[in-house]
Design a protein around this motif. Structure first.
Motif, PDB file in Angstrom:
ATOM      1  N   ASP A  42       4.534   9.690   1.361  1.00 61.51           N
ATOM      2  CA  ASP A  42       5.314   8.038   2.278  1.00 61.51           C
ATOM      3  C   ASP A  42       6.100   7.065   1.648  1.00 61.51           C
ATOM      4  OD1 ASP A  42       2.868   6.603   4.317  1.00 61.51           O
ATOM      5  OD2 ASP A  42       2.335   8.407   3.004  1.00 61.51           O
ATOM      6  N   LYS A  57       5.563   4.153   2.123  1.00 55.97           N
ATOM      7  CA  LYS A  57       5.335   3.238   2.533  1.00 55.97           C
ATOM      8  C   LYS A  57       3.858   2.819   2.102  1.00 55.97           C
ATOM      9  CE  LYS A  57       8.488  -0.271   3.926  1.00 55.97           C
ATOM     10  NZ  LYS A  57       8.540  -0.648   3.092  1.00 55.97           N
ATOM     11  N   ALA A  58       3.663   4.341   0.845  1.00 57.66           N
ATOM     12  CA  ALA A  58       2.571   3.783   0.459  1.00 57.66           C
ATOM     13  C   ALA A  58       2.305   3.323  -0.976  1.00 57.66           C
ATOM     14  CB  ALA A  58       1.888   5.755   0.056  1.00 57.66           C
ATOM     15  N   ILE A  59       2.313   1.833  -0.668  1.00 59.60           N
ATOM     16  CA  ILE A  59       2.491   1.061  -1.177  1.00 59.60           C
ATOM     17  C   ILE A  59       2.182  -0.428  -0.879  1.00 59.60           C
ATOM     18  CG2 ILE A  59       4.966  -1.035  -1.777  1.00 59.60           C
ATOM     19  CD1 ILE A  59       6.535   1.506  -2.389  1.00 59.60           C
ATOM     20  N   HIS A  60       1.560  -1.440  -1.757  1.00 59.41           N
ATOM     21  CA  HIS A  60       1.307  -2.535  -1.118  1.00 59.41           C
ATOM     22  C   HIS A  60       2.700  -3.549  -1.566  1.00 59.41           C
ATOM     23  CE1 HIS A  60      -0.803  -6.384  -1.175  1.00 59.41           C
ATOM     24  NE2 HIS A  60      -2.255  -6.184  -1.252  1.00 59.41           N
ATOM     25  N   THR A 108      -2.386  -0.772   3.484  1.00 55.57           N
ATOM     26  CA  THR A 108      -0.879  -0.886   3.029  1.00 55.57           C
ATOM     27  C   THR A 108      -0.433   0.659   2.765  1.00 55.57           C
ATOM     28  OG1 THR A 108      -1.439  -1.008   0.603  1.00 55.57           O
ATOM     29  CG2 THR A 108      -0.933  -2.990   1.798  1.00 55.57           C
ATOM     30  N   GLY A 109      -1.995   1.581   3.230  1.00 53.53           N
ATOM     31  CA  GLY A 109      -1.546   3.120   2.246  1.00 53.53           C
ATOM     32  C   GLY A 109      -1.529   3.290   1.041  1.00 53.53           C
ATOM     33  N   MET A 110      -1.529   1.946  -0.138  1.00 57.60           N
ATOM     34  CA  MET A 110      -1.329   1.582  -1.132  1.00 57.60           C
ATOM     35  C   MET A 110      -2.129   3.493  -1.627  1.00 57.60           C
ATOM     36  SD  MET A 110       0.158   0.983  -4.897  1.00 57.60           S
ATOM     37  CE  MET A 110      -0.729   1.070  -5.878  1.00 57.60           C
ATOM     38  N   ARG A 157      -3.138   6.031  -1.149  1.00 60.68           N
ATOM     39  CA  ARG A 157      -3.224   7.789  -1.094  1.00 60.68           C
ATOM     40  C   ARG A 157      -1.750   7.809  -2.541  1.00 60.68           C
ATOM     41  NH1 ARG A 157      -2.463   6.874   3.897  1.00 60.68           N
ATOM     42  NH2 ARG A 157      -0.143   6.343   3.878  1.00 60.68           N
ATOM     43  N   THR A 158      -1.111   6.643  -2.917  1.00 60.39           N
ATOM     44  CA  THR A 158      -0.838   6.049  -4.533  1.00 60.39           C
ATOM     45  C   THR A 158      -1.532   6.408  -5.217  1.00 60.39           C
ATOM     46  OG1 THR A 158       0.841   5.617  -3.222  1.00 60.39           O
ATOM     47  CG2 THR A 158       1.258   5.015  -5.151  1.00 60.39           C
TER      48      THR A 158
END
Lengths: 394, 257
Positions: free
Chosen positions: A80, A82-85, B89-91, B93-94
């Protein structure tokens, strides 16, 4: 190549993904379609080893995801946007991903260029629009120049130009022989990009077929007839052994009929016709019919979905589609014009959202609606660093 | 296996490229230093009005570290955010898609956060000590006095361990709200208050901060009845840290990201 074998995920007594078995092959864009809550994202997360399957197996080129060393070089994923800081700049976000997989630093600049974010590379991503975030996610997927690409709802939040860009990007990647696996809940979107189609509903596999086959099988064709002499036409039609379906606006729909034959029939009986037009039900309608029973969250009131219409398996060609009760033939939801319904009566204005499906259907839209197919402008894409001796044996 | 150096490098890029790292560490440094200096100044000017017993048990080293009670709150924020921002932030998963070997990812993150905290902690403790002693005038301690170097080095170690404890706790709790909401009040209110309550304090002295802070004392306080010395205290804190880090690892390994 992605292989799923009986993949299952349960949360308590709720089954999100139910024994999914299919294979995603290289060289084509494989669409992964299902209504909201069908289990598409859960499946993709299990593929990436983020969620552990309750049972079953998913392998990438024969390996589990966790067995891949430097996985970004095998498979790039946009999960997705927004899987980003948000506090990190676009450049640094990509840099930390690149470093973890020993991808050279200049690839970061390359992918930023590819997705068109070079100008904002040093900006913190929390200020990005949804579309820009989506592009940054795609840049991350492309970073390792992987053979397999996976995009979860990539067109979400993109403007028409961005949608056009991502479609061409996916087609271009597939044309290079890569595996492209893309999820969507929009049939119309898939019809334009995907060559192969996997449809799930409530976690179960509903269809695994080529796009052209799906269109052929599911686009119900019929002829619409409008006449002031309704009773006479009905008698004539019945006498000729035709099934006539009266629709709400007073016209008739004749499934599986030939327009020319109907015109001649009317002429023989000296009937006045106000309309005689061959129609094809939209793919969106076919998709809704296919997933009708598995839609997780129905809207209230009389929904657009024909109730209880099970998907017709392919085994019965020639058999006309069962006539639907009046009022349920066309969903009340106004669908954007489908360009592949080339024989449709009223001319439709070209829409930037709808490019004709470049399939082998022979029913493509008017020529002015067909944009020239352009492969994405990335001639030596990923070639630069791969062949410069940096590539580790794998 | 992704190369360890590559993952460490990646985590270093992550930690240095967000503002919260700079802000929290700078704040921890400044608050500890400035507050310690102010307290030293006050003691120096009020020396004559102090009672004889207070003068006898005066601990110049520990006094200069007074600012740590507030400065450590910034360290808690740092330790919590290092991990929980991945989730908020969901980070995550990345990150896990890039490094699916979760133990590897976790170790790299802990190592980078711990090393950074060690450097900042040592700089803070030594500078705070020397500035504080300079302001204490005639009542100051020398770094060569018995136990003083141990106390100053120990202060840096305490700050490092505190950060690691928060990293582990944040990995277990995941949410930054939960992490900060539990750890901040615990270290700022619950632990100091409980350690002053009779009966309860025999338990509270085994809390990580109470045990760890023991290493900063050079002159034992008069009501001190602990059963461990300065190194024993830091060992107790290290056990807490090890437990938190292990718990964080187990949560990361077993739960869906």
């Amino acid at each position: 190549m992605i292989e799923l074998q009986g993949l299952t995920k349960r949360y308590g007594d709720k089954t999100a993904v139910d024994h999914l078995t299919f294979t995603v092959r290289p060289g084509v864009v494989t669409g992964f379609l299902g209504p909201n809550g069908a289990g598409k994202s859960t499946t993709m997360r299990m593929l990436l080893g983020l969620d552990t399957p309750t049972s079953g197996d998913v392998r990438i080129d024969g390996k589990h995801y966790a067995q891949l060393s430097e996985p970004l070089k095998y498979i790039g994923a946009l999960l997705d946007a927004k899987a980003i800081h948000g506090g990190r700049t676009a450049y640094n976000h990509l840099l930390c991903l690149a470093q973890s997989n020993r991808i050279p630093r200049r690839r970061v600049d390359e992918v930023l260029e590819t997705v068109g974010l070079t100008a904002v590379a040093k900006k913190r991503s929390k200020g990005f629009s949804l579309g820009m975030g989506q592009r940054l996610g795609i840049a991350g997927a492309l970073l390792g120049d992987p053979e397999i690409l996976m995009f979860d709802e990539p067109v979400n939040g993109l403007d028409p130009e961005g949608i056009h860009w991502i479609r061409n990007l996916m087609k271009g990647l597939a044309a290079q022989g890569r595996t492209v696996f893309v999820s969507s809940h929009l049939m119309s979107e898939m019809a334009l990009t995907a060559d192969h189609l996997i449809v799930i509903g409530r976690g179960r596999l509903l269809a695994d077929t080529s796009m052209s086959e799906f269109i052929e099988r599911n686009s119900r064709s019929y002829v619409r007839v409008r006449t002031p002499q309704r009773e006479q036409f009905k008698d004539a039609g019945s006498a000729a052994g035709l099934t006539l379906v009266e629709s709400a606006d007073g016209s008739f729909e004749v499934p599986g009929a030939d327009a020319a034959a109907l015109g001649e029939l009317a002429a023989r009986h000296q009937l006045v016709l106000h309309e005689l037009s061959p129609q094809r039900a939209s793919l969106e309608e076919a998709f809704m019919q296919l997933t009708a029973e598995s839609v997780e969250y129905h809207a209230g009131g009389p929904g657009p979905v024909p109730a209880g219409g099970p998907w017709q398996p392919a085994g019965a060609p020639g058999q006309p589609a069962p006539p639907l009760p009046p009022g349920q033939v066309q969903p009340p939801v106004v669908q954007p014009p489908q360009p592949y319904q080339g024989q449709q009566g009223p001319p439709v204005p070209p829409s930037p959202y709808q490019q004709p499906y470049p399939g082998q259907q022979g029913q493509q839209g008017p020529p002015q609606q067909q944009p020239p197919y352009q492969p994405p402008g990335q001639p030596q894409w990923g070639a630069g660093w791969r062949d410069s001796g940096k590539r580790k044996g794998r | 296996m992704a190369a360890t150096s590559a993952v460490l490098q990646s985590e270093w890029t992550k930690i240095r490229s967000v503002r919260s790292t700079v802000w929290t560490l700078a704040l921890a440094f400044l608050v500890t230093l400035v507050l310690g200096a102010v307290i030293c100044l006050v003691f120096n000017s009020q020396w004559d009005s102090m009672s004889t017993s207070d003068k006898l048990t005066f601990d110049p080293t520990n006094t200069s570290f007074f600012g740590m009670t507030l400065g450590q709150l910034a360290l808690i924020v740092f330790g919590v955010l290092v991990f929980s921002s991945e989730y908020s932030t969901g980070m995550i998963r990345t990150s896990l898609a890039a490094v699916p070997q979760r133990g590897h990812f976790y170790l790299a993150k802990v190592a980078v956060a711990g090393l950074l905290a060690l450097v900042v902690g040592m700089v803070t403790s030594f500078l705070t000590f020397f500035v504080g002693q300079a302001l204490l005038g005639p009542h100051k301690a020398q770094i060569g006095d018995p136990g003083v170097l141990r106390a100053v080095f120990g202060a840096g170690l305490y700050m490092t361990l505190l950060v690691l404890l928060c990293v582990g706790a944040a990995a277990m709790l995941r949410s930054p709200m939960l992490g900060l909401g539990i750890l901040m009040p615990f270290f700022f209110l619950v632990s100091p208050i409980l350690s002053a309550v009779p009966k309860v304090k025999s338990v509270a002295r085994y809390f990580p901060d109470q045990a760890g802070q023991k290493i900063m004392q050079v002159v034992p306080s008069s009501d001190d009845h602990t059963h461990y010395g300065p190194w024993g205290g830091i060992l107790i804190m290290a056990i807490w840290v090890a437990a938190a880090l292990l718990g964080g690892y187990l949560v990361l390994r077993n739960r869906d990201a």
